[in-house]
Design an enzyme around this catalytic site. Sequence first.
Site, PDB file in Angstrom:
ATOM      1  N   HIS A  99       0.837  -1.200   0.000  1.00 40.66           N
ATOM      2  CA  HIS A  99       0.000   0.000   0.000  1.00 40.66           C
ATOM      3  C   HIS A  99       0.876   1.256   0.000  1.00 40.66           C
ATOM      4  O   HIS A  99       0.597   2.216  -0.721  1.00 40.66           O
ATOM      5  CB  HIS A  99      -0.892   0.043   1.250  1.00 40.66           C
ATOM      6  CG  HIS A  99      -1.844  -1.106   1.393  1.00 40.66           C
ATOM      7  ND1 HIS A  99      -1.661  -2.106   2.307  1.00 40.66           N
ATOM      8  CD2 HIS A  99      -3.004  -1.402   0.746  1.00 40.66           C
ATOM      9  CE1 HIS A  99      -2.674  -2.963   2.236  1.00 40.66           C
ATOM     10  NE2 HIS A  99      -3.490  -2.579   1.288  1.00 40.66           N
TER      11      HIS A  99
ATOM     12  N   GLY B 290      -3.210  -2.046  -7.293  1.00 45.96           N
ATOM     13  CA  GLY B 290      -2.005  -2.868  -7.361  1.00 45.96           C
ATOM     14  C   GLY B 290      -2.184  -4.042  -8.313  1.00 45.96           C
ATOM     15  O   GLY B 290      -3.263  -4.639  -8.385  1.00 45.96           O
TER      16      GLY B 290
ATOM     17  N   ASP C 259      -3.645  -7.730  -7.360  1.00 44.84           N
ATOM     18  CA  ASP C 259      -5.001  -8.199  -7.660  1.00 44.84           C
ATOM     19  C   ASP C 259      -5.266  -7.927  -9.143  1.00 44.84           C
ATOM     20  O   ASP C 259      -5.990  -6.999  -9.501  1.00 44.84           O
ATOM     21  CB  ASP C 259      -6.008  -7.487  -6.757  1.00 44.84           C
ATOM     22  CG  ASP C 259      -5.699  -7.756  -5.291  1.00 44.84           C
ATOM     23  OD1 ASP C 259      -6.008  -8.852  -4.827  1.00 44.84           O
ATOM     24  OD2 ASP C 259      -5.097  -6.883  -4.632  1.00 44.84           O
TER      25      ASP C 259
ATOM     26  N   VAL D 110       4.530  -5.468  -4.801  1.00 43.90           N
ATOM     27  CA  VAL D 110       5.622  -5.332  -3.829  1.00 43.90           C
ATOM     28  C   VAL D 110       5.721  -6.658  -3.071  1.00 43.90           C
ATOM     29  O   VAL D 110       4.706  -7.201  -2.611  1.00 43.90           O
ATOM     30  CB  VAL D 110       5.351  -4.168  -2.856  1.00 43.90           C
ATOM     31  CG1 VAL D 110       6.452  -4.073  -1.811  1.00 43.90           C
ATOM     32  CG2 VAL D 110       5.223  -2.854  -3.631  1.00 43.90           C
TER      33      VAL D 110
ATOM     34  N   SER E  49       0.634  -8.993   1.515  1.00 46.40           N
ATOM     35  CA  SER E  49      -0.825  -9.040   1.601  1.00 46.40           C
ATOM     36  C   SER E  49      -1.217  -8.969   3.065  1.00 46.40           C
ATOM     37  O   SER E  49      -0.539  -9.550   3.920  1.00 46.40           O
ATOM     38  CB  SER E  49      -1.327 -10.361   1.001  1.00 46.40           C
ATOM     39  OG  SER E  49      -2.668 -10.579   1.381  1.00 46.40           O
TER      40      SER E  49
END
Length: 279
Positions: free
Chosen positions: A34, A144, A147, A173, A182
């Site tokens: 994030h 991202g 997904d 990342v 995740s």
Amino acid sequence: MRVTENIHELRTIRRAMPGVFGLIPTMGSLHDGHAAIIRRARLECDHVGVSIFVNPAQFGPEEDLAKYPRALENDLALLESLGVDAVLTPFPENVYPPGYQTWITVENVSKPLEGAARPGHFRGVATVVAKLINIFTPDRAYFGQKDAQQAAVIRRMAEDLNFDVDIVVLPIVREADGLAMSSRNAYLNADERKAAPALYRALSAAKARFETGEKNADMLKAAVIETLSAEPLADVRYVSVADPDTIEELHEIRGGALLSAAVIIGKTRLIDNILLEKR
Ligand code: AMP
């Protein structure tokens, strides 16, 4: 940084922010994946907004809505340190008030892979992202590649419904051992965590085959399954070689392709992917 639970207040805050506005929708429990997206938005936009909302509409009845990790205080401290301007942390009953009945279905892109395994998931995702785009009215909305099918669904929706927003999709990342970051990685126990990088290793092994000339999708999928079979804790749910935009399965790769897979390790479902690029 302005933080509010109130959608109307967010609109007022947003109206006072001129220039290019970037939105990053999240479900919180924020990690470096994030943060990388937010840093990029910070560079490209005059103001940056983040939503933190564990969206009930995208969880199936058997899924992990109740135990999805929540860490609001830490998240807000991180967002402040990243220079975020506006944060919306709405309550589900205000996003979906009594009488709510409007849903967005992106038909074909939503059907295979994650859509097949998680009925209704992408309907929930598309609807909440459409609502967040209407609430924040961003110039750019960031997602991202982690997904990848979600990104394809959102690109399709934005195109089909003439949303006046640039959809930006940023690279995955990873942890040092290759595991894609995740929020759900927190569910893994120590043994499962050790097993989890097998997913990326398997995708990477197939990518190496692609780069040395293998363009047959079945051969590449077999390479993924073969590598994963060395990891007894990994239960393979699907391996796919698909068009990155339509998510239709490919047989021979002519242009680019999305190589993706889902495995269950312990009780945790992990997804990952690699883009196979035309060279
Ligand atoms: P989430 O909070 O899991 O809904 O994720 C919010 C956004 O961050 C989504 O667009 C995700 O695809 C993206 N994201 C999550 N994990 C990663 C990662 N490891 N690398 C890049 N983007 C990510």
